[in-house]
Design an enzyme around this catalytic site. Structure first.
Site, PDB file in Angstrom:
ATOM      1  CG  HIS A 281      -5.754  -1.810  -0.216  1.00 29.12           C
ATOM      2  ND1 HIS A 281      -4.917  -1.379  -1.226  1.00 29.12           N
ATOM      3  CD2 HIS A 281      -5.157  -1.440   0.948  1.00 29.12           C
ATOM      4  CE1 HIS A 281      -3.871  -0.766  -0.695  1.00 29.12           C
ATOM      5  NE2 HIS A 281      -3.993  -0.803   0.616  1.00 29.12           N
TER       6      HIS A 281
ATOM      7  CG  ASP B 260      -6.835  -1.749  -3.940  1.00 29.92           C
ATOM      8  OD1 ASP B 260      -7.380  -0.911  -3.191  1.00 29.92           O
ATOM      9  OD2 ASP B 260      -5.648  -2.074  -3.835  1.00 29.92           O
TER      10      ASP B 260
ATOM     11  CB  SER C 235      -0.950  -0.043   1.205  1.00 33.81           C
ATOM     12  OG  SER C 235      -1.921   0.965   1.118  1.00 33.81           O
TER      13      SER C 235
END
Length: 322
Positions: free
Chosen positions: A290, A260, A139
């Site tokens: 995600h 996502d 991320s």
């Protein structure tokens, strides 16, 4: 008061109340924790080493926004360690047990430099200096990892691994230009204000409801709204990384879920298309959210981990021979 029931205390770790040493041993790893002084502040670091067998390579991991290395993220670290890798992870500045105002990331270059200061120190030390070495970023940690790569000496890293990296922000996550302009009129005074919309990011990241409960119970997880300076900086860094994809020459694997809602799958697709690397792999997982490893049902998470293990094992075999 008499008659009132006490609120049960949450367990100290995601696995419950078992002592840490006992849990790590049951997973086949050893864990150490320490603090590392950098020119930009003190950071909290952890290592995860395989209990048995020879270490094949080292991996240096960075977590995502609002998270830390001490809760569910360490499940990723543990998996890699059980595959024979020495894993080192650091709480990014402004996160977990590292220095800095919580989730205030007004200069992500310095945040990356602090972790890189620690990671490169370990990577160039005995017994790891002659082994392959990989950077891993999840991320927002993917953006920090890319900045570390750009800041590193040539050929320091054998390869890069990204899990749902933040290189392109989805439209609902982009900070309002009007809002940033208005706050900008205050000459930086508003930069630390936690007043930007959060758009319910956690709900868009985690598919498995039981894992969502575990993640939400992390006592070090940041739960406030994004800070003004942080959102401005993330928008800037995303554009900077997009403009510099061609500088990426190292072998890499980038993985993304097509559903996502926090970071665009376009992040991974553009990296794959524009990077100069000759050895590059893109994995898109249909319908996954995600958090590919921490937040998906076990079947999905194990699929992602299996692909990562296959990729890194093959690169160690290919590039690890001296």
């Amino acid at each position: 008061m008499p008659g009132e029931e006490e609120t049960p205390q949450p367990p100290p770790n995601f696995w419950g109340h078992a002592p840490e040493d006992e849990y790590y041993a049951s997973q086949g790893v050893t864990n150490t924790k320490t603090y590392f002084d950098t020119p930009h502040g003190k950071i909290f670091t952890q290592s995860f080493l395989p209990l048995h067998g020879k270490v094949k390579a080292s991996v240096y991991m960075s977590h995502g926004y609002g998270s830390d290395t001490g809760w569910l993220f360490q499940k990723i670290c543990i998996n890699y360690a059980t595959w024979g890798y020495a894993v080192f992870a650091a709480d990014l500045l402004g996160h977990g047990r590292s220095d800095g105002l919580r989730c205030y990331l007004v200069d992500l270059e310095k945040v990356a430099a602090a972790s890189l200061h620690c990671f490169s120190h370990v990577r160039e030390s005995e017994p790891y200096k002659d082994l392959p070495a990989f950077l891993f970023g999840e991320s927002m940690g993917g953006a920090a990892t890319m900045l570390m790569y750009f800041q590193s000496k040539p050929d320091l890293w054998t390869g890069l691994i990204f899990s749902a990296p933040l290189f392109v922000m989805p439209e609902p996550m982009k900070p309002s230009r009007v809002r940033l302009f208005v706050y900008g009129l205050l000459f930086g005074i508003a930069d630390t204000w936690a007043s930007m919309p959060d758009n319910k990011m956690v709900g868009k990241a985690i598919k498995d409801p039981e894992k969502l409960k575990i993640i939400a119970s992390n006592p070090r997880r940041y739960t406030g709204k994004p800070r003004v300076g942080t959102m401005r900086e993330l928008a800037r860094v995303c554009q900077y990384i997009q403009d510099n994809f061609s500088r990426v020459t190292a072998p890499f694997l980038t993985a993304h879920g097509t559903a996502d809602g926090v970071t665009c799958p376009t992040s991974s697709q553009l990296l794959y298309e524009k990077a100069s690397s000759e050895d590059k792999t893109l994995k898109l997982y249909e319908g996954m959210y995600h958090s590919l490893i921490q937040g998906e049902p076990d079947e999905n998470a194990n699929r992602v981990l299996g692909d990562m293990r296959e990729w890194i094992d093959a690169r160690v075999a290919k590039y690890g021979k001296k």
